[in-house]
Design a protein around this motif. Structure first.
Motif, PDB file in Angstrom:
ATOM      1  N   ALA A  24     -16.379  15.022 -31.655  1.00 41.09           N
ATOM      2  CA  ALA A  24     -15.443  14.689 -32.730  1.00 41.09           C
ATOM      3  C   ALA A  24     -15.921  13.480 -33.527  1.00 41.09           C
ATOM      4  N   LEU A  25     -16.455  12.467 -32.827  1.00 41.59           N
ATOM      5  CA  LEU A  25     -16.925  11.261 -33.507  1.00 41.59           C
ATOM      6  C   LEU A  25     -18.352  11.402 -34.006  1.00 41.59           C
ATOM      7  N   GLY A  26     -19.125  12.281 -33.390  1.00 42.03           N
ATOM      8  CA  GLY A  26     -20.519  12.470 -33.786  1.00 42.03           C
ATOM      9  C   GLY A  26     -21.427  11.340 -33.330  1.00 42.03           C
ATOM     10  N   ARG A  27     -21.022  10.615 -32.313  1.00 40.63           N
ATOM     11  CA  ARG A  27     -21.818   9.506 -31.787  1.00 40.63           C
ATOM     12  C   ARG A  27     -21.575   9.375 -30.296  1.00 40.63           C
ATOM     13  N   PRO A  28     -22.493   8.720 -29.572  1.00 38.26           N
ATOM     14  CA  PRO A  28     -22.269   8.515 -28.144  1.00 38.26           C
ATOM     15  C   PRO A  28     -21.253   7.402 -27.884  1.00 38.26           C
ATOM     16  N   VAL A  29     -20.566   7.504 -26.752  1.00 37.52           N
ATOM     17  CA  VAL A  29     -19.583   6.520 -26.319  1.00 37.52           C
ATOM     18  C   VAL A  29     -20.071   5.948 -24.996  1.00 37.52           C
ATOM     19  N   LYS A  30     -20.271   4.613 -24.932  1.00 34.86           N
ATOM     20  CA  LYS A  30     -20.743   3.971 -23.709  1.00 34.86           C
ATOM     21  C   LYS A  30     -19.547   3.591 -22.843  1.00 34.86           C
ATOM     22  N   LEU A  31     -19.580   4.032 -21.578  1.00 35.30           N
ATOM     23  CA  LEU A  31     -18.506   3.745 -20.630  1.00 35.30           C
ATOM     24  C   LEU A  31     -19.096   3.438 -19.267  1.00 35.30           C
ATOM     25  N   ARG A  32     -18.332   2.747 -18.432  1.00 32.79           N
ATOM     26  CA  ARG A  32     -18.717   2.490 -17.039  1.00 32.79           C
ATOM     27  C   ARG A  32     -17.764   3.292 -16.170  1.00 32.79           C
ATOM     28  N   ILE A  33     -18.241   4.433 -15.674  1.00 34.79           N
ATOM     29  CA  ILE A  33     -17.367   5.359 -14.954  1.00 34.79           C
ATOM     30  C   ILE A  33     -17.945   5.711 -13.591  1.00 34.79           C
ATOM     31  N   SER A  34     -17.086   6.228 -12.726  1.00 36.28           N
ATOM     32  CA  SER A  34     -17.517   6.639 -11.391  1.00 36.28           C
ATOM     33  C   SER A  34     -18.223   7.996 -11.474  1.00 36.28           C
ATOM     34  N   ALA A  35     -18.999   8.296 -10.438  1.00 39.27           N
ATOM     35  CA  ALA A  35     -19.712   9.574 -10.384  1.00 39.27           C
ATOM     36  C   ALA A  35     -18.720  10.734 -10.349  1.00 39.27           C
ATOM     37  N   ALA A  36     -17.588  10.545  -9.673  1.00 38.32           N
ATOM     38  CA  ALA A  36     -16.568  11.592  -9.623  1.00 38.32           C
ATOM     39  C   ALA A  36     -15.978  11.841 -11.013  1.00 38.32           C
ATOM     40  N   ALA A  37     -15.771  10.778 -11.795  1.00 43.55           N
ATOM     41  CA  ALA A  37     -15.244  10.936 -13.154  1.00 43.55           C
ATOM     42  C   ALA A  37     -16.252  11.643 -14.046  1.00 43.55           C
ATOM     43  N   LEU A  38     -17.531  11.372 -13.838  1.00 44.72           N
ATOM     44  CA  LEU A  38     -18.575  12.029 -14.623  1.00 44.72           C
ATOM     45  C   LEU A  38     -18.570  13.536 -14.364  1.00 44.72           C
TER      46      LEU A  38
END
Length: 96
Positions: free
Chosen positions: A42-56
């Motif tokens: 939707a945004l056409g760009r990457p979003v940087k996040l710090r997430i758990s492996a389960a969330a990924l």
């Protein structure tokens, strides 16, 4: 930087190390956090996040970060993730 998943809110837990002699000492179980860049269609760009492996895995299962945010509750998200969710909702509104 806190040890908390930005998408699920998963954080450290406490428990005991138990030795062979049954001695118990306190310990922490830390979540498996990773710094990832997820591509938002939707945004056409990457979003940087710090997430758990389960969330990924959950993001992949739901079909991407846009679909994950559509189903997620606001209470579980961090302030940064909530801001991205609102940006995605705003970008998708004219298209729908």
């Amino acid at each position: 930087m806190s040890r908390r998943c930005e998408l699920t809110g998963k954080g450290p837990m406490t428990g005991n190390n138990v030795s062979h002699a049954n001695n118990k000492t306190r310990r922490r179980f830390l979540p498996n956090l990773n710094d990832v860049s997820l591509m938002s269609e939707a945004l056409g760009r990457p979003v940087k996040l710090r997430i758990s492996a389960a969330a990924l895995r959950t993001v992949d299962h739901r079909g991407g970060i846009d679909a994950f945010f559509a189903k997620s509750k606001d209470e579980e998200l961090s302030a940064r993730a909530l801001k991205v969710k609102k940006e995605i909702a705003k970008a998708q509104a004219p298209a729908a």
